[in-house]
Design a protein around this motif. Structure first.
Motif, PDB file in Angstrom:
ATOM      1  N   LEU A  52      43.696  39.096  -1.081  1.00 43.38           N
ATOM      2  CA  LEU A  52      44.669  40.169  -0.859  1.00 43.38           C
ATOM      3  C   LEU A  52      46.026  39.650  -1.291  1.00 43.38           C
ATOM      4  O   LEU A  52      46.406  38.540  -0.936  1.00 43.38           O
ATOM      5  N   LYS A  53      46.727  40.456  -2.068  1.00 40.58           N
ATOM      6  CA  LYS A  53      47.981  39.979  -2.610  1.00 40.58           C
ATOM      7  C   LYS A  53      49.066  39.965  -1.526  1.00 40.58           C
ATOM      8  O   LYS A  53      49.006  40.745  -0.571  1.00 40.58           O
ATOM      9  N   GLU A  56      50.394  43.126  -0.306  1.00 38.56           N
ATOM     10  CA  GLU A  56      49.387  44.058   0.186  1.00 38.56           C
ATOM     11  C   GLU A  56      49.249  43.954   1.698  1.00 38.56           C
ATOM     12  O   GLU A  56      49.428  44.900   2.432  1.00 38.56           O
ATOM     13  N   ARG A  94      55.199  48.156  -2.383  1.00 37.86           N
ATOM     14  CA  ARG A  94      53.865  48.611  -2.038  1.00 37.86           C
ATOM     15  C   ARG A  94      53.927  49.443  -0.769  1.00 37.86           C
ATOM     16  O   ARG A  94      54.806  49.250   0.060  1.00 37.86           O
ATOM     17  N   PRO A  95      52.988  50.374  -0.609  1.00 38.76           N
ATOM     18  CA  PRO A  95      53.025  51.220   0.576  1.00 38.76           C
ATOM     19  C   PRO A  95      52.497  50.511   1.810  1.00 38.76           C
ATOM     20  O   PRO A  95      52.719  50.923   2.922  1.00 38.76           O
ATOM     21  N   ASP A  96      51.784  49.436   1.582  1.00 35.83           N
ATOM     22  CA  ASP A  96      50.947  48.924   2.661  1.00 35.83           C
ATOM     23  C   ASP A  96      51.374  47.545   3.121  1.00 35.83           C
ATOM     24  O   ASP A  96      50.602  46.632   3.180  1.00 35.83           O
ATOM     25  N   PRO A 102      48.590  53.254   7.730  1.00 37.13           N
ATOM     26  CA  PRO A 102      47.748  53.768   8.812  1.00 37.13           C
ATOM     27  C   PRO A 102      47.164  52.632   9.657  1.00 37.13           C
ATOM     28  O   PRO A 102      46.865  51.559   9.118  1.00 37.13           O
ATOM     29  N   ARG A 104      44.318  52.132  10.867  1.00 34.76           N
ATOM     30  CA  ARG A 104      42.991  51.655  10.502  1.00 34.76           C
ATOM     31  C   ARG A 104      43.078  50.565   9.421  1.00 34.76           C
ATOM     32  O   ARG A 104      42.362  49.582   9.449  1.00 34.76           O
ATOM     33  N   MET A 105      44.023  50.790   8.488  1.00 32.21           N
ATOM     34  CA  MET A 105      44.184  49.791   7.433  1.00 32.21           C
ATOM     35  C   MET A 105      44.779  48.507   7.978  1.00 32.21           C
ATOM     36  O   MET A 105      44.371  47.410   7.604  1.00 32.21           O
ATOM     37  N   ASP A 108      42.166  46.542   9.497  1.00 37.89           N
ATOM     38  CA  ASP A 108      41.332  45.863   8.503  1.00 37.89           C
ATOM     39  C   ASP A 108      42.028  44.632   7.927  1.00 37.89           C
ATOM     40  O   ASP A 108      41.398  43.602   7.705  1.00 37.89           O
ATOM     41  N   PHE A 109      43.336  44.739   7.692  1.00 37.96           N
ATOM     42  CA  PHE A 109      44.088  43.565   7.214  1.00 37.96           C
ATOM     43  C   PHE A 109      44.058  42.443   8.257  1.00 37.96           C
ATOM     44  O   PHE A 109      43.920  41.267   7.916  1.00 37.96           O
ATOM     45  N   LEU A 111      41.721  41.999  10.445  1.00 35.84           N
ATOM     46  CA  LEU A 111      40.344  41.487  10.484  1.00 35.84           C
ATOM     47  C   LEU A 111      40.084  40.470   9.368  1.00 35.84           C
ATOM     48  O   LEU A 111      39.490  39.412   9.598  1.00 35.84           O
ATOM     49  N   ILE A 112      40.545  40.794   8.151  1.00 36.90           N
ATOM     50  CA  ILE A 112      40.326  39.877   7.024  1.00 36.90           C
ATOM     51  C   ILE A 112      41.045  38.557   7.290  1.00 36.90           C
ATOM     52  O   ILE A 112      40.476  37.476   7.133  1.00 36.90           O
ATOM     53  N   SER A 115      39.138  36.682   9.887  1.00 33.60           N
ATOM     54  CA  SER A 115      37.864  36.148   9.374  1.00 33.60           C
ATOM     55  C   SER A 115      38.087  34.911   8.516  1.00 33.60           C
ATOM     56  O   SER A 115      37.350  33.927   8.619  1.00 33.60           O
TER      57      SER A 115
ATOM     58  N   PHE B 107      41.406  49.416   2.708  1.00 30.98           N
ATOM     59  CA  PHE B 107      42.243  49.197   1.524  1.00 30.98           C
ATOM     60  C   PHE B 107      41.393  48.923   0.303  1.00 30.98           C
ATOM     61  O   PHE B 107      41.847  48.345  -0.658  1.00 30.98           O
ATOM     62  N   VAL B 239      36.939  41.580  -2.949  1.00 31.98           N
ATOM     63  CA  VAL B 239      38.390  41.706  -3.060  1.00 31.98           C
ATOM     64  C   VAL B 239      38.837  41.118  -4.405  1.00 31.98           C
ATOM     65  O   VAL B 239      38.264  40.141  -4.872  1.00 31.98           O
ATOM     66  N   PHE B 310      42.356  34.804  -6.830  1.00 33.60           N
ATOM     67  CA  PHE B 310      43.804  34.650  -6.998  1.00 33.60           C
ATOM     68  C   PHE B 310      44.375  33.755  -5.900  1.00 33.60           C
ATOM     69  O   PHE B 310      43.867  33.740  -4.784  1.00 33.60           O
ATOM     70  N   TRP B 390      50.111  51.561  -5.810  1.00 28.91           N
ATOM     71  CA  TRP B 390      51.229  51.572  -4.886  1.00 28.91           C
ATOM     72  C   TRP B 390      51.466  53.004  -4.457  1.00 28.91           C
ATOM     73  O   TRP B 390      50.799  53.915  -4.962  1.00 28.91           O
ATOM     74  N   SER B 391      52.367  53.203  -3.521  1.00 31.07           N
ATOM     75  CA  SER B 391      52.637  54.539  -3.025  1.00 31.07           C
ATOM     76  C   SER B 391      52.970  55.440  -4.209  1.00 31.07           C
ATOM     77  O   SER B 391      53.873  55.149  -4.972  1.00 31.07           O
TER      78      SER B 391
END
Lengths: 124, 422
Positions: A52-53, A56, A94-96, A102, A104-105, A108-109, A111-112, A115, B107, B239, B310, B390-391
């Motif tokens: 995940l960048k 992100e 970025r939106p996230d 949200p 839920r996302m 999940d972030f 959780l990753i 983990s 995501f 991913v 990455f 992105w958004s």
């Protein structure tokens, strides 16, 4: 070992271990880790774990040694490169990144991140 | 390797391969996949080259294969016993693939467009794809869902592969690796070259399996190159769509293909060293020490090192490169770049002077514009939420402005892609 994190799930899971809660961003965790390396601690996990960048996911967990010794140049180079990479990605909005994301996302972030750090620190 | 060319795929009353057409009994395969109690539903769809179809979020791509002779079965440790594979004959449905999709996490990412601008960047846009959309029963945790999607893909590919077991292939390709001592006798004057294949192994949605074993639990080890062609390595890496190695890539590793093409001519292809990419730094030290040790032990003159993913793996890549070069073995690394949308930034998160021969799969930050497609298989609402989007990525007219990293396989670090590196 000290686990630096801004991920509440990591703080919860590792509550019986030495967790340093960072009340801030992904970048703030990296900066805290850098400061601890300057105080003679070594990095134990890679600061850019996961694919995940940095623009992100808003969550980051990093483990450093409890023991302090001479400045560890390998650790310092890794953390400085990680901060530089983070800043490169931050140039693209970025939106996230924790804002307007949200739940839920975000879950999940978290959780990753959990983990990955769990699989790194298992049995250690 | 028996090559059975597939130029079309259709749903039909009976599953079979006839000529170059792959016919699939949708209900039968669906029932087979739904034997997994983790899954609530499974939709099968078809996507062919040139169609106005977008597949997203893609988890894995798998080529159907079957063992015709020789020990073991395809995907050992999963769909067959763990018996060592890589010998005898394997039939391949070349031109067909199974594509899995599923919204395991919110995501999720990975786009395959079957026509237009995006189709230029994904090798999977050129294939006749059977697409699986699988949904879990309520309450299934992400780890279990990921595994169920992974197994559903392998099951479907195995089911299709078996249709080709009794077909006599018109084209047969032969790949042979002699033992170390035989190789020295056969090619005493040729440079000895090995391939260091790095496998993503960090945790949930970042894993790779070898003969059913999670690669993060394994020390660096060796394979005969042909083992990869029978599915010894499968992907659980969901991913980083552009530079992950799907199972299809592992089955069709272009580095192995090209080294075989030159084997016995201008080099002696000694074998494949597989090594992991773990998060814990001591693991990185150990694994890269072992890569270098094996290169030395095999008496290599040169090694090609390919990366997966990455950031964190950049460190494994550079450690491998530095330590192997320090043993007197020349290296070439294959990677891709995150050099910013203008391509002007530092490409990797790590670097060293020893890494002075580098092949790049392209800049994953390059901005592309994907036109609207008539049909979407999967879940388009995630496009704003995937790496490289992105958004506002998803435009009102249904088109997408995003970075190249949204496309599955676009900047593959084995050099499989068509973007560059050829």
């Amino acid at each position: 070992m000290i686990i630096l994190t801004n991920n509440p799930d990591v703080a919860q899971t590792f509550q019986d271990r030495n967790v340093l809660w960072v009340d801030g961003s992904y970048r703030d965790v990296l900066i805290e880790a850098r400061d601890m390396i300057h105080q003679g601690r070594r990095l134990l996990t890679h600061p850019l774990m996961g694919s995940l960048k940095p623009n992100e996911t808003p969550y980051r967990s990093v483990a450093v040694s409890s023991e302090q010794g001479d400045l560890d140049m390998d650790s310092l180079l890794l953390i400085e490169n990680a901060i530089e990479t983070f800043d490169k990605f931050a140039q693209v909005t970025r939106p996230d990144r924790g804002v307007n994301t949200p739940e839920r996302m975000l879950a999940d972030f978290r959780l990753i991140d959990l983990s990955l750090i769990e699989s790194a620190l298992e049995d250690r | 390797m028996g090559i059975i060319k597939i130029t079309d795929i259709q749903f039909a009353a009976e599953s079979k391969v006839e000529g170059s057409v792959l016919y699939v009994n949708r209900d039968e395969l669906k029932a087979h996949i739904l034997e997994d109690e983790t899954l609530a539903s499974c939709e099968l769809d078809i996507a062919k080259p040139g169609e106005s179809v977008r597949i997203t979020p893609v988890k894995d791509v798998i080529e159907p294969r079957v063992k015709v002779s020789g020990e073991g079965g395809v995907f050992p440790g999963w769909m067959a016993k763990v018996k060592t594979v890589g010998s005898g004959r394997t039939n391949v449905l070349k031109g067909a693939a199974v594509v899995t999709t599923g919204k395991i996490v919110g995501f999720q990412e990975g786009i395959i467009d079957m026509c237009g601008e995006g189709a230029k960047y994904s090798p999977f846009s050129q294939l006749n794809n059977l697409v699986l959309c699988v949904e879990p029963v309520e309450g299934t945790l992400q780890h279990a869902y990921e595994k169920a999607v992974r197994l559903a893909g392998l099951k479907a590919a195995t089911y299709l592969g078996k249709l080709a077991k009794d077909i006599e292939a018109e084209e047969v390709r032969t790949y042979e690796t002699p033992t170390i001592t035989e190789g020295i006798k056969l090619y005493p004057d040729l440079p000895r070259v090995g391939y260091v294949l790095m496998l993503q192994s960090q945790g949930l949605l970042h894993d790779t399996y070898v003969y059913g074993v999670d690669a993060k639990q394994s020390l660096t080890t060796m394979l005969y190159p042909t083992e990869t062609m029978d599915g010894a390595i499968i992907s659980g890496n969901c991913v980083s769509a552009c530079d992950k190695n799907t199972t299809y890539h592992h089955l069709n590793n272009p580095v192995i293909e090209d080294l075989y093409a030159r084997h016995g001519k201008d080099l002696n292809f000694v074998g494949v060293i597989i090594t992991n990419e773990n998060v814990y730094l001591a693991d990185k030290e150990r694994s890269s020490d072992w890569s270098a040790k094996l290169c030395e032990y095999l008496g290599l003159d040169g090694a090609i090192i390919s990366q997966e993913g990455f950031g964190n793996p950049d460190t494994d890549l550079i450690m491998n490169c530095k330590k192997i070069e320090a043993k007197g073995v020349k290296t070439v690394i294959i990677t891709d770049e995150y050099a910013g949308q203008d391509g002007a930034s530092q490409s990797l998160a790590d670097a060293d002077i020893a890494a002075n021969a580098c092949v790049t799969g392209g800049n994953a930050n390059t901005v592309i514009h994907l036109p609207k497609m008539d049909k979407v298989i999967g879940h388009i609402e995630y496009v704003d939420k995937i790496a490289g989007g992105w958004s506002g990525s998803l435009q009102e007219d249904g088109s997408i402005v995003a970075e190249l990293q949204v496309i599955t396989g676009a900047t593959n670090e084995m050099g499989f892609n068509t973007f560059s590196a050829r």
